[in-house]
Design an enzyme around this catalytic site. Structure first.
Site, mmCIF file in Angstrom:
data_model
loop_
_atom_site.group_PDB
_atom_site.id
_atom_site.type_symbol
_atom_site.label_atom_id
_atom_site.label_comp_id
_atom_site.label_asym_id
_atom_site.label_seq_id
_atom_site.Cartn_x
_atom_site.Cartn_y
_atom_site.Cartn_z
ATOM 1 C CD GLU A 116 10.514 -19.659 -19.407
ATOM 2 O OE1 GLU A 116 11.062 -18.634 -18.968
ATOM 3 O OE2 GLU A 116 10.456 -20.720 -18.753
ATOM 4 C CG ASP A 257 6.516 -22.534 -10.131
ATOM 5 O OD1 ASP A 257 5.763 -22.301 -11.090
ATOM 6 O OD2 ASP A 257 7.725 -22.816 -10.269
ATOM 7 C CD GLU A 350 16.049 -28.577 -11.798
ATOM 8 O OE1 GLU A 350 15.638 -28.245 -12.916
ATOM 9 O OE2 GLU A 350 16.019 -27.809 -10.805
ATOM 10 C CD GLU A 371 13.484 -20.805 -8.406
ATOM 11 O OE1 GLU A 371 12.993 -20.332 -9.443
ATOM 12 O OE2 GLU A 371 14.576 -21.427 -8.369
ATOM 13 C CB THR A 474 7.918 -15.364 -11.574
ATOM 14 O OG1 THR A 474 8.287 -16.576 -10.916
ATOM 15 C CG2 THR A 474 7.882 -15.578 -13.087
#
Length: 574
Positions: A116, A257, A350, A371, A474
């Site tokens: 993160e 991902d 989710e 996304e 991302t």
């Protein structure tokens, strides 16, 4: 041949301006109106963060206060910075740059997520650094190879390097910013937490001249590749000390991902055929074992048998990634599957059980993730299909109706009854709002097709910037790929530059020639010396529409070849 096809100069298919089919107007969608509604969404959230939550990481919109979540970095401010420029707010961009320089400290006793911190902090600072000149910030001499935001990004990244000191080169998931990896830290890290560094770390290496960042990112990528199963799949979590897979579910969603995403984006950013080849091999295995009727399931990584027949909201990035490798037809079919789920609930839960067509227990929430909107933005650039704008419209309507509260936008705890949670993640301003705005703003500078660009002068020659083809990390922080060719600081090249400079200064010249940042256009017009006109042209903004061909080529020439062409940057022989 396939790899070469997709590693062309500054490839980014979403930047193409392809002919439209049915216009959005014909379908009754007012694009300009929705663009302004998205702008209003941003400021409603952003202003309440500043008023109620700063300097904490995130806003708590139900109680109108703040909380630290990922390390006490004023994270929402960093994450929102490049969105400010995309919305055209240069004055606030400039103000926030000063605030961050004065107020953010990475030398703190905090346990931080390596993943993160990289995507949000390092990525956000790098993007803002590369956009600073466009935002009217007075950049220092040597930019983009130096600058305060670049130094902050490098400092943050160096705090993460101890995590990579493992026998496999795969990093720990958490690091203490003051003390390094804690002695009792778990060695189990998710696949995405290992393979999501090459975009930011390679950019850092190219801008600073220190190869350590790109080296550790590549070593981690290759360690995952080396440990894939015999049928070509990777699992979800791995022990970074022993390289043993702890969670053996293989898929394209949570925990995996952005590893796949960064193989593609790293390949484009670095013009790297090996990274693209790795992804294409994975893509074959993913199609063979996980794809069913344009859905992607979870399977056992060694056997290929289905382990979870669910769709996760994080998987919705996949159609956008498919568009980047030119697989638009498959991308659209999968996107439409995901869009049906959005229509069912007004958001993406989710977890969604595909056979049952409903949410999974305790996974009914929607934390305003980007996304599906991200994929709509990419696919709209490639196809101009108005269905993609309709998803954007539905997202705006849903988020405003369900999530908007007096102090911002709240996470949706349960899409079935629209209960809210007291959190607004920083990615809402970094990604969700940004991709929505770009979907509705076809003329944004981010969508530049290469017809317009800047040329700046660095100590290493002329440098083309802002030509488009931006690579989003991302966390949706755009990186200008051309910037990676601006700062040639490898040792042998530094020596060549130094030799040239010594030769230059040893000559007796009647005219002084200095290396400096080119002046703004207005300053040029007022201060131009006819005798210096040829050298000043290097700093002007150029428009390739005036010529029959683009001045930008990629990959760049070798350093020696550049010097032969751009020698006047160092030696004025006129």
């Amino acid at each position: 041949a396939v790899v070469q096809r997709f590693l062309g100069p500054l490839l980014c298919l979403w930047a193409l301006r392809l002919p439209a089919g049915t216009s959005a107007a014909a379908r009754g969608l007012d694009v300009a109106s929705y663009r302004e509604r998205v702008r209003a969404m941003f400021y409603h959230a952003y202003e309440h963060y500043l008023e109620s939550a700063f300097p904490y990481d995130e806003l708590r919109p139900l109680t109108c206060d703040g909380q630290d979540t990922w390390g006490s970095f004023s994270l929402t401010l960093i994450d929102a910075l490049d969105t400010l420029l995309i919305l055209g707010n240069v004055s606030e961009f400039q103000r926030v740059v000063n605030v961050l320089q004065e107020g953010v400290d990475f030398d703190i006793d905090v346990n931080a997520s390596v993943f993160e911190t990289n995507i949000r902090v390092v990525g956000g600072l790098l993007s803002a650094h590369l956009l600073s000149r466009k935002a009217g910030v007075e950049v220092e001499a040597g930019w983009p190879c130096s600058g305060p935001l670049l130094r902050m990004a490098e400092e943050a990244a160096r705090k993460l390097l101890p995590a990579f000191q493992t026998p496999t080169g795969m990093p720990y998931g958490t690091v203490n910013l003051l003390h390094g990896v804690n002695p009792g830290e778990t060695p189990v890290t998710c696949t995405a937490g290992i393979g999501t560094f090459i975009v930011e770390f390679a950019t850092l290496s190219h801008l600073t001249g220190d190869p350590v960042f790109e080296d550790v990112a590549r070593k981690a990528l290759k360690a995952l590749w080396k440990n894939r199963s015999d049928i070509g799949l990777v699992g979800n979590h791995i022990d970074v000390i022993t390289a043993k897979w702890v969670a053996q579910d293989a898929g394209i969603g949570a925990g995996v991902d952005s590893y796949f995403e960064y193989l593609v984006k790293g390949a484009i950013l670095l013009q790297d055929k090996e990274l693209m080849s790795m992804f294409l091999e994975y893509n074959k295995a993913i199609k063979n074992y996980t794809k069913f009727d344009d859905w992607y399931l979870w399977v056992q990584m060694y056997k290929g048998t289905v382990s979870m027949p669910v769709f996760q909201s994080l998987e919705a990035y996949w159609p956008g990634l498919q568009s980047l490798i030119g697989d638009v037809d498959n991308a659209m079919r999968t996107f439409l599957n995901y869009y049906t789920v959005w229509k069912q609930f007004g958001g993406l839960p989710e977890f969604y059980n595909i056979p049952q067509g409903y949410t999974v227990d305790k996974r009914e929430g929607y934390p305003l993730r980007p996304e599906l909107i991200e994929s709509a933005m990419y696919l709209y650039r490639a196809t101009r299909d108005p269905t993609l704008l309709e998803l954007g419209r539905d997202a705006v309507e849903s988020i405003e109706k369900i999530s908007k509260v007096d102090c911002g936008f709240a996470t949706i705890k349960d899409l079935r009854d629209h209960r809210l949670d007291n959190r607004m993640e920083s990615f809402f301003l970094a990604e969700t709002v940004k991709y929505l705005y770009l979907l509705f703003d076809p003329d944004n500078f981010i969508h530049n097709d290469g017809s317009d660009f800047d040329v700046v002068v660095t100590p290493y020659g002329e440098c083309v910037l802002n030509a488009g083809g931006y690579i989003f990390n991302t966390e949706a922080h755009p990186i200008d790929p051309a910037a990676l060719h601006c700062c040639r600081k490898r040792k042998e090249e530094q020596w060549e530059v130094e030799d040239l400079m010594r030769e230059f200064y040893s000559r007796k010249k009647t005219k002084k020639f200095t290396l400096k940042r080119p002046p703004d256009h207005d300053e040029e017009e007022n201060a131009k010396d006819p005798e210096d006109a040829s050298s000043e042209k290097a700093g002007e903004k150029r428009n390739s529409k005036k010529s029959s061909h683009s001045l930008l080529s990629c990959p760049s020439q070798s350093f020696n070849s550049k010097l032969a062409v751009l020698g006047q940057v160092f030696l004025d022989n006129t």
